[in-house]
Design a protein around this motif. Sequence first.
Motif, short mmCIF file in Angstrom:
data_model
loop_
_atom_site.label_atom_id
_atom_site.label_comp_id
_atom_site.label_asym_id
_atom_site.label_seq_id
_atom_site.Cartn_x
_atom_site.Cartn_y
_atom_site.Cartn_z
N MET A 1 1.27 4.23 -2.92
CA MET A 1 1.04 5.65 -2.66
C MET A 1 2.30 6.47 -2.97
O MET A 1 2.23 7.54 -3.59
CB MET A 1 0.66 5.87 -1.20
CG MET A 1 -0.52 5.06 -0.75
SD MET A 1 -2.01 6.02 -0.75
CE MET A 1 -1.62 7.26 0.42
N ILE A 2 3.46 5.96 -2.52
CA ILE A 2 4.71 6.69 -2.76
C ILE A 2 4.95 6.84 -4.25
O ILE A 2 5.26 7.92 -4.74
CB ILE A 2 5.91 5.95 -2.09
CG1 ILE A 2 5.79 6.01 -0.58
CG2 ILE A 2 7.23 6.54 -2.54
CD1 ILE A 2 6.76 5.12 0.16
N ILE B 1 3.60 11.60 3.61
CA ILE B 1 2.34 11.79 2.90
C ILE B 1 1.77 10.43 2.47
O ILE B 1 0.57 10.21 2.49
CB ILE B 1 2.54 12.68 1.66
CG1 ILE B 1 2.56 14.13 2.09
CG2 ILE B 1 1.44 12.46 0.62
CD1 ILE B 1 2.67 15.11 0.98
N SER B 2 2.68 9.51 2.12
CA SER B 2 2.23 8.26 1.51
C SER B 2 1.85 7.18 2.51
O SER B 2 0.94 6.40 2.26
CB SER B 2 3.30 7.72 0.57
OG SER B 2 3.68 8.70 -0.34
N ILE B 3 2.56 7.09 3.63
CA ILE B 3 2.27 6.00 4.56
C ILE B 3 0.99 6.32 5.32
O ILE B 3 0.91 7.34 5.98
CB ILE B 3 3.45 5.78 5.53
CG1 ILE B 3 4.69 5.38 4.74
CG2 ILE B 3 3.11 4.70 6.54
CD1 ILE B 3 5.92 5.22 5.57
N PRO B 4 -0.03 5.47 5.21
CA PRO B 4 -1.31 5.76 5.85
C PRO B 4 -1.18 5.86 7.38
O PRO B 4 -0.35 5.16 7.97
CB PRO B 4 -2.18 4.57 5.48
CG PRO B 4 -1.52 3.94 4.32
CD PRO B 4 -0.07 4.21 4.45
N LEU C 1 0.83 -1.20 0.00
CA LEU C 1 0.00 0.00 0.00
C LEU C 1 0.88 1.26 0.00
O LEU C 1 0.64 2.19 -0.78
CB LEU C 1 -0.92 0.00 1.23
CG LEU C 1 -1.84 1.20 1.39
CD1 LEU C 1 -2.77 1.34 0.21
CD2 LEU C 1 -2.66 1.09 2.68
N SER C 2 1.90 1.26 0.85
CA SER C 2 2.76 2.45 0.93
C SER C 2 3.51 2.66 -0.38
O SER C 2 3.61 3.80 -0.86
CB SER C 2 3.74 2.31 2.08
OG SER C 2 3.04 2.10 3.28
N ARG D 1 6.23 20.42 2.30
CA ARG D 1 6.19 20.59 0.84
C ARG D 1 5.81 22.02 0.48
O ARG D 1 6.43 22.67 -0.37
CB ARG D 1 5.15 19.65 0.23
CG ARG D 1 5.72 18.33 -0.20
CD ARG D 1 4.65 17.29 -0.20
NE ARG D 1 3.85 17.34 -1.42
CZ ARG D 1 3.85 16.35 -2.31
NH1 ARG D 1 4.62 15.32 -2.15
NH2 ARG D 1 3.10 16.42 -3.37
N ASN E 1 2.68 9.39 -5.78
CA ASN E 1 3.06 10.74 -5.37
C ASN E 1 4.32 11.23 -6.09
O ASN E 1 4.38 12.37 -6.53
CB ASN E 1 3.27 10.80 -3.85
CG ASN E 1 1.98 11.06 -3.12
OD1 ASN E 1 1.17 11.87 -3.56
ND2 ASN E 1 1.76 10.36 -2.02
N ILE F 1 7.62 12.93 1.32
CA ILE F 1 6.92 11.95 0.48
C ILE F 1 6.52 10.73 1.30
O ILE F 1 5.41 10.22 1.20
CB ILE F 1 7.80 11.52 -0.71
CG1 ILE F 1 8.01 12.69 -1.66
CG2 ILE F 1 7.21 10.31 -1.41
CD1 ILE F 1 7.42 12.57 -3.01
N LEU F 2 7.43 10.26 2.18
CA LEU F 2 7.12 9.10 3.00
C LEU F 2 5.93 9.38 3.90
O LEU F 2 4.99 8.58 3.99
CB LEU F 2 8.32 8.71 3.85
CG LEU F 2 9.42 7.91 3.18
CD1 LEU F 2 10.52 7.57 4.17
CD2 LEU F 2 8.84 6.63 2.58
#
Lengths: 342, 306
Positions: free
Chosen positions: A322-323, B139-142, A318-319, B189, A326, B136-137
Motif C-alpha cells: 500500500m505504501i 493512509i497505507s497501514i490498514p 500488505l503495508s 495531506r 501511494n 503516508i504511513l
Amino acid sequence: MADNAKQTSADDFTPIAGADRAKLDDEKIATPSLTFLQDSWRRLRKNKAAMIALGLLIILFILAFGSHFFETHNPNATNPNFANLPPKIPGIDINGLNGTLDQSGERVNAYAQAHAGNNWYLLGTDYLGRDLFSRILYGTRISLEIALIASFFDLAFGVVYGITSGWIGGRVDTLMQRIIEIMLSIPNLVVMVLLILVLKPGMTAIILSIAITSWINMARLVRAQTLELKNQEFILAARTLGESSWKIAFKHLLPNLSSVIIINLMFTIPTAIFFEAFLSYIGIGISAPQASLGTLINDGQKNFQFLPYQMWYPAIVLSVLMIAFNILGDGLRDALDPKSRE
Amino acid sequence: MAKYLGKRIFYIILTLFIVSTITFFLMKLMPGTPLTNQAKLTPTQIHQIYKQYGLDKPVWQQYLVYLGGIIHGNFGTSFQFSNQPVSYLISSRLGPSLIIGGQGMVLGVLAGLVVGAVGAIKANTWVDTSATIISILFISIPSFVLAVLLQYYLGLKLRLFPIADWGGFMYTVLPTLALAASPLAETARFMRTEMVDVLSSDYIELAKAKGLNKVGIIYHHALRNSLIPVVTIIGPLAVNIMTGSMVVENIFSIPGIGEQFVKSILTNDYPTIMGLTIVYSAMLCVVLLITDIVYGLIDPRIRINK
C-alpha cells in the motif's frame, strides 16, 4: 562575474559573416524533443522516493507472479508435525531468524522439538504447518491480480462514463450525475458486502464488488476535466474542421485526459488491495485453503502474543504494498501534472 | 435556502428508497434460507416459521409490507436473535458506534489539521518530510493491523488501557486511536496542499509587506482560509470511519453497529443486514447534507442559490 563582464570589450567579438553564416544552423533545437510521457518519466526519475517505491513494486510483482519458482514449499500443503515453527534461515544466528521461540522467558529451539531435521522455513509455518513465505507470496499475487482487474474496470467503465456524461451534457449529464450521487451516498463497503452475499464469497464476487464501487471517483474526475476541456479552442478547431463528435472525444479529448486517468488509477489500486484484504479479514473474501493477505493477518492475529511473526510478516507485506503504491501515485501526480506542485 | 433544503431532502428520501428496494431484492436473490442449517424441522414447523416472519406471501406483498414497516421505523425481526426487532437491535447499539466514530473523527481531523499546517509552514524541510511520512504511513497501514498492534502494545504490554469491552471513557481510547489514523492522514495531506496554496497567494504577500508578524499572518490569514475547503472531505472521511468501525469494533469487542453488521453477515441475518444498510446510508446522507450546508455558510464565495 561582473568584473569579467567589464573586462570584455567589443573587440573580443567577431561577427560571423558570408559562407560561415550560411552554414550556421541557429534554428536548430539542441536538446532532443521529448514526448509527454518521456518528459514525465524524466521528472519521475528525479523523485527518489517514487523510484524506490517503483523498484519495490517490481520486486514484489516478480516474486508474486513468479511465485511458482520462488516458493519454498506448496502454499496449501499442511503438515501438522511442523505446525507453528518460527522463521529459520540456516547459518544465521539472530533471535527471530534462527528457529528459536521465546517460551516463558527461555529461548527454545522449536525445530529440534518438532524433530524437523534439516527442514527450514524462511518465514516459519502457520498453525497447520503451511509455509508462511509461500502463502504470503500467493496472497500478494491475489492482491495484485485484484488490483489489476479493478484498474481495468476503472478504465473501461469509469472513463467511458465520465467522458459520456461530460461530453454529451444536458439532460443525460444530469441523469448520470444523479445516479453517481445516489451511489456515493451508500458506503462502498455495504455495496460490496451485499454483492458478495448474493454471489457467495470467492474471487469473482470480490472482483465484481470492487469493480462496481471503484469506477465512481474516476467517472467524476474525468467528467470534470472533460467539461473543462470541452470549450477549449483545439476542440472548437476540430469541430470547425468537421470531425465527428465521437472522433473528437477519443482522438483529442482522451490524450488530454491521460494524466488525470493515470493519477487516479494509481490511487484506485491501493484502495482495491485494501478492500480485498479487509473482506478476507472479516471472513467473506478469499476462502480457505487459498491464502490472502487478509486471511493470513486474521489467522496470525489469534496467536500474536506467542507467535508474533505470523501476523507481522503478512501485515508488513500488505503495508509495504500500500505504501509503495501511494508513494508512486504521489510521484506520478507530481510528474504528470507539474502545475500541481507549488 | 428553504428550496435548496427541500430539494436535498427529497433526494435523500429518493436515495433511501432506492437503497431499500435494492437491498430487499438482493436479499430475495440470496441462496439458502435462515432455516437451512437448523436441526431437522417438519414441513408444518417450517410453514409455521415462514408464516411468523411473513415469508409465505408473494414477493411483491413482502416488499410492500417491508416498505410500510420502514416508514414507521420497523425493520422486521432479526433471524439471529429470535423475536428481537431489528430496530431495537440497531438503536441499542448505535450509541457506542457514534461515540467512538465521533471521537475518532474529531481527533483525526484536528490532529490532521495540525500536522498538515505545520508541514505547509515548514515546507520542504525535515519537518515537512516527517509530516508526509506520517500521513503516508497512516493512509497505507490498514485499520485492522493498527488496531491489533495498539491493542497488544498499549493494552496488553504496557497495560495503559483496557484491551477490549465497553464501559466508560478509558475503553474508548484505543478504538478511537485506531479509527483516527485514516482521517488524520487524509486531512493532513489535504490541509498541506491547501495551505501551501494559500501561503503563496497575493494577500499573504501583502500581509508580509505590511509588516505583520509571522504568527499573525498564519493565524489570521493563512489558517482560516485553508480551513474552509477541509469541510468538503468530511463526507469521504465519514465513510472511512464506518468501514474502519466494522473491524475495530470487532477487535475491541464493542457492542456497536459495525460489530453487529459483521456478525449478521456471517450468520445470514438478512433483516438486520437490510436495516443496517439503510441506517448506514441514512447517516452518510445526513453527513453529506450537513457538510454542504456548513460549507455554504462559512465560505461567502459559495452561495446556495438554486
